[in-house]
Write an enzyme that holds these catalytic residues in place. Structure first.
Site, mmCIF file in Angstrom:
data_model
loop_
_atom_site.group_PDB
_atom_site.id
_atom_site.type_symbol
_atom_site.label_atom_id
_atom_site.label_comp_id
_atom_site.label_asym_id
_atom_site.label_seq_id
_atom_site.Cartn_x
_atom_site.Cartn_y
_atom_site.Cartn_z
ATOM 1 N N SER A 160 0.827 -1.199 0.000
ATOM 2 C CA SER A 160 0.000 0.000 0.000
ATOM 3 C C SER A 160 0.868 1.259 0.000
ATOM 4 O O SER A 160 1.658 1.461 -0.912
ATOM 5 C CB SER A 160 -0.965 -0.047 1.196
ATOM 6 O OG SER A 160 -1.970 0.931 1.105
ATOM 7 N N ASP A 255 -10.100 -4.184 -4.964
ATOM 8 C CA ASP A 255 -9.437 -3.040 -4.333
ATOM 9 C C ASP A 255 -9.651 -1.807 -5.208
ATOM 10 O O ASP A 255 -9.372 -1.857 -6.415
ATOM 11 C CB ASP A 255 -7.943 -3.346 -4.213
ATOM 12 C CG ASP A 255 -7.148 -2.298 -3.468
ATOM 13 O OD1 ASP A 255 -7.705 -1.232 -3.141
ATOM 14 O OD2 ASP A 255 -5.955 -2.553 -3.229
ATOM 15 N N HIS A 285 -8.101 -4.916 -0.432
ATOM 16 C CA HIS A 285 -6.898 -4.204 -0.006
ATOM 17 C C HIS A 285 -6.520 -4.628 1.408
ATOM 18 O O HIS A 285 -7.367 -4.738 2.287
ATOM 19 C CB HIS A 285 -7.175 -2.693 -0.037
ATOM 20 C CG HIS A 285 -5.950 -1.862 0.147
ATOM 21 N ND1 HIS A 285 -5.151 -1.487 -0.907
ATOM 22 C CD2 HIS A 285 -5.393 -1.322 1.263
ATOM 23 C CE1 HIS A 285 -4.157 -0.748 -0.452
ATOM 24 N NE2 HIS A 285 -4.264 -0.643 0.861
#
Length: 314
Positions: A160, A255, A285
């Site tokens: 991320s 996501d 995610h």
């Protein structure tokens, strides 16, 4: 919308949907960070026991930074070093929230893994977090782990926001004419503050836990006074990508940031940079931390670790 959930992820999804919703934007930052830390703890349970786990302090221009070295066996550093950069929207996260991920990556790769508590936004917007990642690379190369580690024996990894910083660190060293790590494994990264992609439109309403609105908040925290259209390395998707080493990319199929990775892959392909892209279907995610319950998470770490081993010649 009927979600094509991975069957092993479905019970996790239903449990998460049944839990009270958390909106970090409405909380005092200290409370929000503590909540994030507490919610991460269960995912660390059951992570591999390793030969050694050491607490370290990395010197930076802003002072000492907490770090942790994971060694799956006594000679792990001779196999190579993975510098791992945690996610959390540049606003949350720590070496503790991602302890399980670092342990799993160390076990799967056979390499030592070094994770660090880079400074967090909004108190410390770009470039502070990137500078801390760069300081960690320099610390390892200069012998901070007890022996110098050649940059060709170092890989970066991140999830991320950490994937953003890992990619930016490669670009920053390239731009300075410095030796680059051998590779990077980038999991469901956020590479540009663009919110009108197909994946944001389709998956960004918040029902899959990470939504477009909170991503806008995270980006605002990270960019600080920089405009959203900045070409600074805060937004590595806007950089020229020539000269990068081979990369491993992984994206979650459910996501809103899926298209960030697909756009990066497209640009890498047009630039001629070698990469492998895996899209893990039916997961959201943050799935990488779910290794205790989710085979797809274990498979993603195994794939990233295999790429690292291959590039490092192991």
């Amino acid at each position: 919308m009927t979600l094509p959930l991975d069957p092993d992820f479905r019970p996790i999804y239903e449990r998460m949907r049944a839990a009270p919703a958390v909106d970090y934007r409405t909380m005092a930052m200290g409370e929000a960070r503590q909540t994030f830390e507490e919610l991460a703890k269960p995912w660390n349970a059951g992570a591999p026991e390793l030969a050694a786990v050491r607490e370290l302090t990395v010197p930076t221009a802003a002072g000492g930074m907490r770090a942790r070295l994971y060694e799956p066996q006594a000679d792990a550093l001779t196999n190579g070093l993975v510098v791992f950069v945690h996610g959390g929207g540049w606003t949350f996260g720590s070496i503790d929230t991602h302890d399980g991920t670092a342990r799993n990556l160390a076990k799967a790769s056979g390499c030592a893994v070094l994770s660090m508590d880079y400074r967090l936004a909004p108190e410390h917007p770009f470039p502070a977090p990137l500078n801390d990642v760069l300081a960690t690379l320099a610390f390892a190369a200069d012998g901070g782990l007890g022996q110098p580690v050649d940059m060709a024996r170092i890989a970066l990894a991140g999830d991320s926001a950490g994937a953003n910083l890992a990619l930016a660190a490669l670009l920053a060293r390239r731009d300075k004419g410095q030796a680059l790590p051998a590779t990077a494994a980038l999991f469901y990264g956020c590479y540009a503050p663009i919110f009108d992609t197909a994946s944001h439109e389709r998956l960004g309403d918040g029902s899959l836990f990470l939504g477009t609105a909170i991503m806008q908040w995270y980006w605002g925290n990270f960019l600080g006074t920089l405009p959203a259209d900045t070409t600074e390395l805060a937004v590595p998707l806007r950089a020229e990508l020539d000269g990068l080493p081979p990369l491993y990319l992984n994206a979650a199929g459910l996501d809103p940031l899926l298209d960030d990775t697909l756009l990066l892959a497209d640009k890498l392909a047009h630039t001629g940079i070698a990469f492998r892209l895996d899209v893990t279907p039916g997961v959201v995610h943050g799935f990488l931390r779910m290794t205790r319950e989710l085979p797809a998470a274990r498979a993603a770490i195994a794939a990233g670790a295999a790429h690292i081993r291959e590039v490092l010649g192991r």
